[in-house]
Design a protein around this motif. Structure first.
Motif, PDB file in Angstrom:
ATOM      1  N   ILE A 381       0.824  -1.207   0.000  1.00 54.92           N
ATOM      2  CA  ILE A 381       0.000   0.000   0.000  1.00 54.92           C
ATOM      3  C   ILE A 381       0.858   1.257   0.000  1.00 54.92           C
ATOM      4  CG2 ILE A 381      -1.815   1.264   1.235  1.00 54.92           C
ATOM      5  CD1 ILE A 381      -2.693  -1.390  -0.031  1.00 54.92           C
ATOM      6  N   ASP A 382       1.871   1.283   0.838  1.00 52.28           N
ATOM      7  CA  ASP A 382       2.709   2.485   0.954  1.00 52.28           C
ATOM      8  C   ASP A 382       4.002   2.086   1.662  1.00 52.28           C
ATOM      9  OD1 ASP A 382       3.550   5.066   0.745  1.00 52.28           O
ATOM     10  OD2 ASP A 382       1.891   5.962   1.880  1.00 52.28           O
ATOM     11  N   ASP A 383       4.985   2.994   1.614  1.00 49.51           N
ATOM     12  CA  ASP A 383       6.177   2.759   2.423  1.00 49.51           C
ATOM     13  C   ASP A 383       6.727   4.079   2.943  1.00 49.51           C
ATOM     14  OD1 ASP A 383       7.409   3.832   0.190  1.00 49.51           O
ATOM     15  OD2 ASP A 383       8.472   2.006  -0.368  1.00 49.51           O
ATOM     16  N   TYR A 384       7.500   3.985   4.000  1.00 54.78           N
ATOM     17  CA  TYR A 384       8.133   5.126   4.651  1.00 54.78           C
ATOM     18  C   TYR A 384       9.637   4.939   4.522  1.00 54.78           C
ATOM     19  CZ  TYR A 384       3.521   5.859   6.779  1.00 54.78           C
ATOM     20  OH  TYR A 384       2.180   6.070   6.981  1.00 54.78           O
ATOM     21  N   PRO A 385      10.303   5.696   3.641  1.00 60.53           N
ATOM     22  CA  PRO A 385      11.732   5.444   3.393  1.00 60.53           C
ATOM     23  C   PRO A 385      12.602   5.886   4.561  1.00 60.53           C
ATOM     24  CG  PRO A 385      10.991   7.371   2.166  1.00 60.53           C
ATOM     25  CD  PRO A 385       9.760   6.767   2.788  1.00 60.53           C
ATOM     26  N   LEU A 386      13.800   5.319   4.577  1.00 59.02           N
ATOM     27  CA  LEU A 386      14.808   5.693   5.567  1.00 59.02           C
ATOM     28  C   LEU A 386      15.203   7.150   5.359  1.00 59.02           C
ATOM     29  CD1 LEU A 386      17.796   3.604   6.694  1.00 59.02           C
ATOM     30  CD2 LEU A 386      18.295   5.811   5.654  1.00 59.02           C
ATOM     31  N   SER A 387      15.451   7.866   6.454  1.00 63.23           N
ATOM     32  CA  SER A 387      15.847   9.266   6.372  1.00 63.23           C
ATOM     33  C   SER A 387      16.949   9.540   7.380  1.00 63.23           C
ATOM     34  CB  SER A 387      14.655  10.181   6.644  1.00 63.23           C
ATOM     35  OG  SER A 387      14.237  10.069   7.991  1.00 63.23           O
ATOM     36  N   ILE A 549      27.150   7.407  10.352  1.00 66.33           N
ATOM     37  CA  ILE A 549      27.189   8.652   9.601  1.00 66.33           C
ATOM     38  C   ILE A 549      26.089   8.619   8.545  1.00 66.33           C
ATOM     39  CG2 ILE A 549      28.571  10.098   8.060  1.00 66.33           C
ATOM     40  CD1 ILE A 549      29.632  10.075  10.887  1.00 66.33           C
ATOM     41  N   ALA A 550      25.217   9.614   8.577  1.00 67.95           N
ATOM     42  CA  ALA A 550      24.196   9.749   7.543  1.00 67.95           C
ATOM     43  C   ALA A 550      24.841  10.349   6.286  1.00 67.95           C
ATOM     44  CB  ALA A 550      23.061  10.641   8.034  1.00 67.95           C
ATOM     45  N   PRO A 551      24.300  10.038   5.095  1.00 71.40           N
ATOM     46  CA  PRO A 551      24.910  10.570   3.869  1.00 71.40           C
ATOM     47  C   PRO A 551      25.077  12.084   3.881  1.00 71.40           C
ATOM     48  CG  PRO A 551      23.306   8.878   3.330  1.00 71.40           C
ATOM     49  CD  PRO A 551      23.198   9.106   4.799  1.00 71.40           C
ATOM     50  N   ALA A 552      24.094  12.797   4.439  1.00 65.86           N
ATOM     51  CA  ALA A 552      24.180  14.258   4.430  1.00 65.86           C
ATOM     52  C   ALA A 552      25.327  14.767   5.293  1.00 65.86           C
ATOM     53  CB  ALA A 552      22.858  14.852   4.910  1.00 65.86           C
ATOM     54  N   GLN A 553      25.805  13.966   6.269  1.00 70.73           N
ATOM     55  CA  GLN A 553      26.894  14.403   7.137  1.00 70.73           C
ATOM     56  C   GLN A 553      28.259  14.278   6.467  1.00 70.73           C
ATOM     57  OE1 GLN A 553      25.833  11.722  10.428  1.00 70.73           O
ATOM     58  NE2 GLN A 553      25.465  13.527  11.714  1.00 70.73           N
ATOM     59  N   LYS A 554      28.327  13.543   5.350  1.00 70.52           N
ATOM     60  CA  LYS A 554      29.608  13.396   4.663  1.00 70.52           C
ATOM     61  C   LYS A 554      30.133  14.741   4.170  1.00 70.52           C
ATOM     62  CE  LYS A 554      28.978   8.622   3.043  1.00 70.52           C
ATOM     63  NZ  LYS A 554      28.948   7.746   1.853  1.00 70.52           N
TER      64      LYS A 554
END
Length: 834
Positions: A381-387, A549-554
């Motif tokens: 039905i739906d999904d909630y992606p990783l953030s 480490i999240a991608p945005a922190q790189k």
């Protein structure tokens, strides 16, 4: 609309080949290639050839038709050599353009394969994921949370939601979700092709070294023309012959004009990029090749770069039971763990792009076979992606047999525990179990489940009432070649920093296996957010492992390393990695598993996705810069005696020692030596045991110029002594000129040999062989023997065969040149070889 293939199989290889032959490649018209006549016109317009034509015209005015014909014959020969060299560069760049073709993930012969985008055909079943550049016009068959950026077609900057039925168009970008679809149009028949868009060829920008070379060439050319005019006027004033004076001035201009420099830069960079391509490294930016030799820090992903990116499920754990996978024979999965694996499968994509999800799906199909826990008939039905805010993802399913929605979640254990709102004591027990599993180098994820009564669904997965199910541990082993490669990096003065989203214990275990220093605690994403820039820079001085480490922190990590003065190479593969790849001195994208966005933001693309490829790129960067400097030393050294032999005879009242035909003959030695011999020179054996060159080191620095000037000045002095001795011993002007020219030719070969080994200060053997060096020397000696042995040619060169004594002295001059270069190499001058 092409006929649709069954979704499970796609086209067969034979069917796809037939369609490709019928419809043509999936590509747009490229920029006009540099054809034969355009290339020839560019070569003929070069200043050197214009000077040669002017000299030929003067010979005609003087009545020396044989000299004019000889000069024009040599012009044709040198043009041919230049054309072959330029064609070699063009072929190299063409091969690189083929390598840089976009790639597409398709179903062929019933399995997923990644192919070059140009091989896509109508009716192909294509799989799309976040970060992909759409390779053709595609009719959607399935879509999950799919959004596309169509700004390049519509001008609308906001991504648009894509639903089934619907289409996505060539050239647009998938910004969210996943999808599969059938290709409806390719190449010029796609939406992008119909509006006349063309792909610009990569390259064409001036690199820092090219800019520096342009300034040097301009300055030397202006000086050379000034000296040439002055010499011509001096000859006219001293000897009263204006045409001969003009000929002397043009000869000096030919001797001083550094036309080899732009040629060797173009050839070195073009062939350098081509050689990297043979090592499965695509260079999308020429400045990246220049900077590779100066790289001080390699920031690398763990998964797929240090590890094999082939995950396997190793352990399942709940508070009631535990299970180890991969045993022989493998026992049945305990009933208490069925729900854990069931919901882990539901939380993963059915057509898995991620190796972790593929491993979960494979294990589920094997361990839950013939049970009611596999739900092929359930509807997503739906999904909630990783953030960045929530390192967990949830998928919402509808079961045919129940009214409530079923939600399955998986992610970082701490994120799943947060979703489940566990009591502190319960959470502490789970944290201890996670640490114990991660300490073995396993990647640990948590799994949870929930139910929801009816739509509308909440906007945040936190609003579901999750129940914690248990933990999964997966293994992604370190690539076998990585420990040796990391050791080589450390020996070469390169610092390797591992960046991962994994648990600290997992990251430290993998780092130890890879040979990355693990002294002190790793830097975590949470700690990074709590530091200011100064504290982060200080912390990075001793941190070689960065985890959670999240991608945005790189991006912040890259900026902090740059602020410390490091030259940073950064690997990445996701959409969120693109800013960090752009910010790094050298952005490195993963060619196989990386997104198109990451590849477009990067300067290098690793087509094999492993760490050894990155080390090979650094090795090539060092070799290229070192060989450029060797070639420049040779160019400076060889022009000093040529210029001196053009100026001094006029000022001292001697006969002219060098005529235009002599300069042209020497070009037959100099040009191939610069562009072929030095470019093919292997890396010095000790080059990867030296620290990186300093970032500010210039190609034309004082050490390079001084070494070249001293080599050339020493050779000029020897040649003047040789001429004086020949005259003193009663040799004719023609015989003395021939002796000087023979010595100059042989000494040029000695300079080539000496400068090929300019970096071997410690006497180490070279790191390989150079087949072109011997052939180049043999060709030069053969041409010289032909000139001396054929009476007509000897007369055109204004030569006479010298006596045995001067001939012996010619060989001694070449030997003395080698000895002089050896003295300079052993002196305290910087070699500049790195």
């Amino acid at each position: 609309m092409p006929p649709q293939r069954p979704q499970s199989s796609g086209w067969t290889t034979a069917e796809a080949a037939a369609r490709l032959a019928a419809d043509g490649a999936n590509e747009l018209p490229a920029a006009r290639p540099l054809g034969y006549w355009r290339l020839l016109a560019e070569i003929v317009r070069e200043p050197m050839f214009l000077l040669l034509l002017a000299c030929g015209a003067i010979y005609m005015l003087l009545g020396d038709r044989q000299e004019a014909a000889m000069l024009l014959g040599f012009v044709v020969l040198v043009i041919g050599i230049s054309y072959v060299q330029r064609q070699r560069t063009e072929r190299s760049l063409s091969a690189l353009r083929d390598l840089s073709s976009p790639r597409a993930l398709v179903i062929r012969d019933g399995r997923q394969v990644r192919i070059a985008g140009r091989e896509l055909v109508r009716g192909d079943l294509v799989l799309l994921a976040e970060g992909d550049r759409v390779p053709a016009d595609i009719a959607l068959l399935r879509a999950s949370n799919l959004m596309a950026d169509e700004s390049m077609l519509t001008g609308e900057s906001v991504p648009v939601m894509k639903l089934v039925p619907g289409c996505v168009y060539a050239g647009t970008l998938i910004t969210q979700g996943t999808a599969s679809g059938s290709v409806t149009a390719t190449g010029q028949h796609s939406a992008l092709g119909r509006i006349g868009a063309a792909l610009a060829a990569q390259g064409g920008e001036l690199t820092p070294v090219q800019q520096e070379t342009r300034r040097v060439v301009r300055a030397v050319a202006i000086g050379a023309l000034g000296l040439a005019v002055a010499l011509g006027l001096a000859y006219w004033w001293l000897r009263g012959d204006a045409l001969r004076g003009l000929l002397a001035g043009l000869t000096l201009a030919m001797a001083l004009l550094p036309e080899e420099l732009p040629v060797i830069l173009t050839l070195f960079l073009g062939l350098g990029a081509w050689r990297l391509g043979r090592e499965h490294v695509l260079a999308r930016s020429m400045p990246a090749i220049e900077l590779l030799g100066a790289t001080t820090v390699l920031c690398v992903d763990k998964t797929g770069t240090l590890t094999s990116n082939r995950m396997q499920l190793r352990r399942l754990w709940t508070e009631e039971a535990a299970y180890a996978c991969g045993q022989a024979p493998e026992p049945p999965l305990p009933e208490a763990l069925h729900g854990l694996l069931e919901y882990a499968v539901l939380a993963s994509h059915r057509q898995a792009f991620d190796p972790m999800e593929a491993a979960i799906g494979t294990a589920g199909a094997r361990l839950l076979a013939n049970t009611e826990h596999l739900h092929g008939d359930w509807m997503l039905i739906d999904d909630y992606p990783l953030s960045r805010q929530m390192l967990a993802m949830s998928r919402v399913w509808r079961s045919p047999s129940r009214q409530d929605y079923v939600i399955a979640a998986k992610g970082a254990p701490e994120a799943i525990m947060d979703l489940c709102h566990l009591a502190p004591a319960h959470g502490a027990r789970l944290v201890a179990q996670v640490a114990a599993m991660a300490a073995s180098g396993l990647r640990v994820i948590g799994v949870a489940c929930a139910a929801f009564a009816a739509p509308p669904l909440p906007s945040d997965q936190h609003d579901f009432d999750f129940a914690f199910l248990g933990l999964l541990a997966l293994e992604d082993p370190v690539r076998p070649e990585v420990p040796a490669a990391v050791a080589q990096c450390r020996e070469a003065g390169l610092r390797v920093v591992m960046i991962t989203g994994d648990h600290p214990a997992t990251a430290l275990s993998i780092a130890r296996q890879a040979g990355i220093p693990t002294q002190g605690a790793p830097l975590t994403g949470g700690q990074l957010d709590g530091m200011d820039d100064a504290a982060l820079q200080e912390r990075l001085a001793g941190a070689s492992v960065c985890c959670r480490i999240a991608p945005a922190q790189k991006l912040r990590l890259v900026r902090a390393l740059r602020a410390r003065g490091d030259i940073v190479a950064m690997t990445g593969d996701g959409v969120n990695d693109a800013p960090a790849l752009k910010a790094a001195h050298i952005g490195v994208a993963m060619g196989a598993r990386g997104t198109d966005v990451a590849r477009e933001a990067a300067a290098l693309v690793l087509l094999k996705d492993d760490f050894s490829s990155l080390l090979a790129a650094v090795r090539h960067g060092r070799r290229l810069f070192a060989n450029l400097r060797k070639a420049i030393v040779f160019i400076v050294a060889v022009h000093v005696p040529i210029a001196g032999l053009s100026i001094l005879p006029v000022l001292l009242g001697w006969p002219l020692l060098l005529l235009p035909v002599h300069i042209l003959f020497l070009q037959l030695i100099i040009d191939p030596a610069c562009s072929i011999v030095f470019e093919a020179e292997p890396m010095e054996a000790g080059a990867m045991r030296q620290p990186p060159r300093t970032p500010g080191q210039r190609l034309f620095d004082g050490a390079i110029l001084l070494r070249g000037l001293l080599q050339g000045a020493g050779l000029l002095a020897l040649l003047l002594v040789l001429f004086w001795h020949a005259r003193l011993s009663g040799q004719s002007d023609e015989a003395a000129r021939a002796a000087v020219f023979i010595a100059l030719t042989l000494s040029n070969l000695a300079l080539i040999h000496a400068n090929r080994r300019v970096g071997n200060r410690d006497g180490e053997p070279p790191g390989g062989t150079n087949p072109y060096a011997g052939w180049s020397a043999a060709a030069a000696v053969s041409l010289l023997l032909v000139v001396l042995g054929v009476p007509g040619l000897r007369q055109m060169f204004a030569f006479a065969v010298p006596a045995a004594g001067p001939l012996l002295l010619c060989c001694l001059v070449a030997a003395a040149t080698l000895a002089w270069c050896a003295v300079l190499r052993r002196a305290s001058l910087p070699s500049g070889a790195r």
